[in-house]
Design a protein around this motif. Structure first.
Motif, PDB file in Angstrom:
ATOM      1  N   UNK A 197      -3.912  20.285   8.704  1.00 16.98           N
ATOM      2  CA  UNK A 197      -5.118  19.452   8.847  1.00 16.98           C
ATOM      3  C   UNK A 197      -5.180  18.416   7.728  1.00 16.98           C
ATOM      4  N   UNK A 198      -4.868  18.825   6.521  1.00 17.56           N
ATOM      5  CA  UNK A 198      -4.882  17.904   5.382  1.00 17.56           C
ATOM      6  C   UNK A 198      -3.844  16.802   5.577  1.00 17.56           C
ATOM      7  N   UNK A 199      -2.660  17.175   6.021  1.00 16.14           N
ATOM      8  CA  UNK A 199      -1.602  16.200   6.290  1.00 16.14           C
ATOM      9  C   UNK A 199      -2.036  15.219   7.375  1.00 16.14           C
ATOM     10  N   UNK A 200      -2.605  15.724   8.450  1.00 16.91           N
ATOM     11  CA  UNK A 200      -3.057  14.858   9.548  1.00 16.91           C
ATOM     12  C   UNK A 200      -4.130  13.885   9.058  1.00 16.91           C
ATOM     13  N   UNK A 201      -5.027  14.350   8.208  1.00 16.01           N
ATOM     14  CA  UNK A 201      -6.072  13.476   7.665  1.00 16.01           C
ATOM     15  C   UNK A 201      -5.465  12.380   6.794  1.00 16.01           C
ATOM     16  N   UNK A 202      -4.440  12.719   6.022  1.00 19.70           N
ATOM     17  CA  UNK A 202      -3.775  11.706   5.188  1.00 19.70           C
ATOM     18  C   UNK A 202      -3.082  10.658   6.049  1.00 19.70           C
ATOM     19  N   UNK A 203      -2.419  11.099   7.099  1.00 17.26           N
ATOM     20  CA  UNK A 203      -1.742  10.163   8.010  1.00 17.26           C
ATOM     21  C   UNK A 203      -2.766   9.196   8.603  1.00 17.26           C
ATOM     22  N   UNK A 204      -3.882   9.724   9.073  1.00 16.27           N
ATOM     23  CA  UNK A 204      -4.922   8.869   9.663  1.00 16.27           C
ATOM     24  C   UNK A 204      -5.503   7.912   8.631  1.00 16.27           C
ATOM     25  N   UNK A 205      -5.721   8.380   7.414  1.00 12.49           N
ATOM     26  CA  UNK A 205      -6.286   7.516   6.373  1.00 12.49           C
ATOM     27  C   UNK A 205      -5.358   6.341   6.077  1.00 12.49           C
ATOM     28  N   UNK A 206      -4.088   6.589   5.977  1.00 10.05           N
ATOM     29  CA  UNK A 206      -3.139   5.518   5.657  1.00 10.05           C
ATOM     30  C   UNK A 206      -2.978   4.560   6.833  1.00 10.05           C
ATOM     31  N   UNK A 207      -3.174   5.047   8.054  1.00 12.95           N
ATOM     32  CA  UNK A 207      -3.109   4.179   9.234  1.00 12.95           C
ATOM     33  C   UNK A 207      -4.292   3.214   9.293  1.00 12.95           C
ATOM     34  N   UNK A 208      -5.416   3.612   8.703  1.00 11.07           N
ATOM     35  CA  UNK A 208      -6.613   2.782   8.742  1.00 11.07           C
ATOM     36  C   UNK A 208      -6.345   1.451   8.046  1.00 11.07           C
ATOM     37  N   UNK A 209      -6.543   0.329   8.738  1.00 13.84           N
ATOM     38  CA  UNK A 209      -6.228  -0.973   8.145  1.00 13.84           C
ATOM     39  C   UNK A 209      -6.944  -1.241   6.812  1.00 13.84           C
ATOM     40  N   UNK A 210      -8.199  -0.830   6.703  1.00 15.83           N
ATOM     41  CA  UNK A 210      -8.935  -1.047   5.450  1.00 15.83           C
ATOM     42  C   UNK A 210      -8.302  -0.252   4.306  1.00 15.83           C
ATOM     43  N   UNK A 211      -7.967   0.989   4.573  1.00 18.88           N
ATOM     44  CA  UNK A 211      -7.358   1.838   3.553  1.00 18.88           C
ATOM     45  C   UNK A 211      -5.989   1.290   3.166  1.00 18.88           C
ATOM     46  N   UNK A 212      -5.214   0.916   4.169  1.00 21.43           N
ATOM     47  CA  UNK A 212      -3.881   0.364   3.927  1.00 21.43           C
ATOM     48  C   UNK A 212      -3.991  -0.878   3.043  1.00 21.43           C
ATOM     49  N   UNK A 213      -4.936  -1.754   3.353  1.00 25.41           N
ATOM     50  CA  UNK A 213      -5.144  -2.978   2.569  1.00 25.41           C
ATOM     51  C   UNK A 213      -5.525  -2.644   1.130  1.00 25.41           C
ATOM     52  N   UNK A 214      -6.396  -1.648   0.948  1.00 20.66           N
ATOM     53  CA  UNK A 214      -6.785  -1.256  -0.411  1.00 20.66           C
ATOM     54  C   UNK A 214      -5.574  -0.832  -1.234  1.00 20.66           C
ATOM     55  N   UNK A 215      -4.698  -0.050  -0.642  1.00 22.02           N
ATOM     56  CA  UNK A 215      -3.494   0.374  -1.346  1.00 22.02           C
ATOM     57  C   UNK A 215      -2.631  -0.829  -1.714  1.00 22.02           C
ATOM     58  N   UNK A 216      -2.375  -1.675  -0.743  1.00 20.62           N
ATOM     59  CA  UNK A 216      -1.494  -2.827  -0.949  1.00 20.62           C
ATOM     60  C   UNK A 216      -2.068  -3.778  -1.999  1.00 20.62           C
ATOM     61  N   UNK A 217      -3.376  -4.009  -1.968  1.00 19.84           N
ATOM     62  CA  UNK A 217      -4.012  -4.898  -2.946  1.00 19.84           C
ATOM     63  C   UNK A 217      -3.852  -4.377  -4.370  1.00 19.84           C
ATOM     64  N   UNK A 218      -3.659  -3.092  -4.515  1.00 22.31           N
ATOM     65  CA  UNK A 218      -3.479  -2.491  -5.836  1.00 22.31           C
ATOM     66  C   UNK A 218      -2.002  -2.349  -6.201  1.00 22.31           C
ATOM     67  N   UNK A 219      -1.138  -2.919  -5.374  1.00 21.36           N
ATOM     68  CA  UNK A 219       0.291  -2.890  -5.665  1.00 21.36           C
ATOM     69  C   UNK A 219       1.004  -1.639  -5.191  1.00 21.36           C
ATOM     70  N   UNK A 220       0.340  -0.854  -4.377  1.00 21.34           N
ATOM     71  CA  UNK A 220       0.936   0.394  -3.895  1.00 21.34           C
ATOM     72  C   UNK A 220       1.624   0.166  -2.550  1.00 21.34           C
ATOM     73  N   UNK A 221       2.599   1.012  -2.289  1.00 23.86           N
ATOM     74  CA  UNK A 221       3.259   1.037  -0.989  1.00 23.86           C
ATOM     75  C   UNK A 221       2.850   2.335  -0.307  1.00 23.86           C
TER      76      UNK A 221
END
Length: 85
Positions: free
Chosen positions: A29-53
């Motif tokens: 369940x934790x893994x599935x939640x992480x996958x969904x969070x990273x798929x979220x465009x807003x979350x993905x953008x937040x990571x990228x804006x901070x220099x993360x991949x």
């Protein structure tokens, strides 16, 4: 052989960890939640804006990665002579 800093690749990780013995269903369940969070465009953008991949490793992949990194850094630390505090 002298230690060359340029030969060491470093990076940071953010990973959810659970206590040893946590049930597979909870880990899944934790893994599935992480996958969904990273798929979220807003979350993905937040990571990228901070220099993360953004990358989500499955539980076994994360375990293997952490073991590998621990072994690698243990060797580096011993090689350059850092003593425990």
């Amino acid at each position: 052989m002298p230690f060359k800093v340029s030969t060491v690749r470093t990076f940071g990780i953010i990973a959810p960890l659970a206590p040893a013995g946590t049930g597979k269903a909870a880990v899944d369940r934790l893994y599935a939640a992480m996958v969904e969070a990273v798929k979220d465009p807003k979350m993905h953008t937040l990571f990228v804006e901070q220099g993360a991949e953004p990358l989500v490793m499955d539980p076994k992949g994360l375990t293997d990665f952490m073991i590998s990194e621990t072994m690698k850094w243990t060797g580096i630390i011993k090689k350059i002579g850092i003593e425990p505090m």
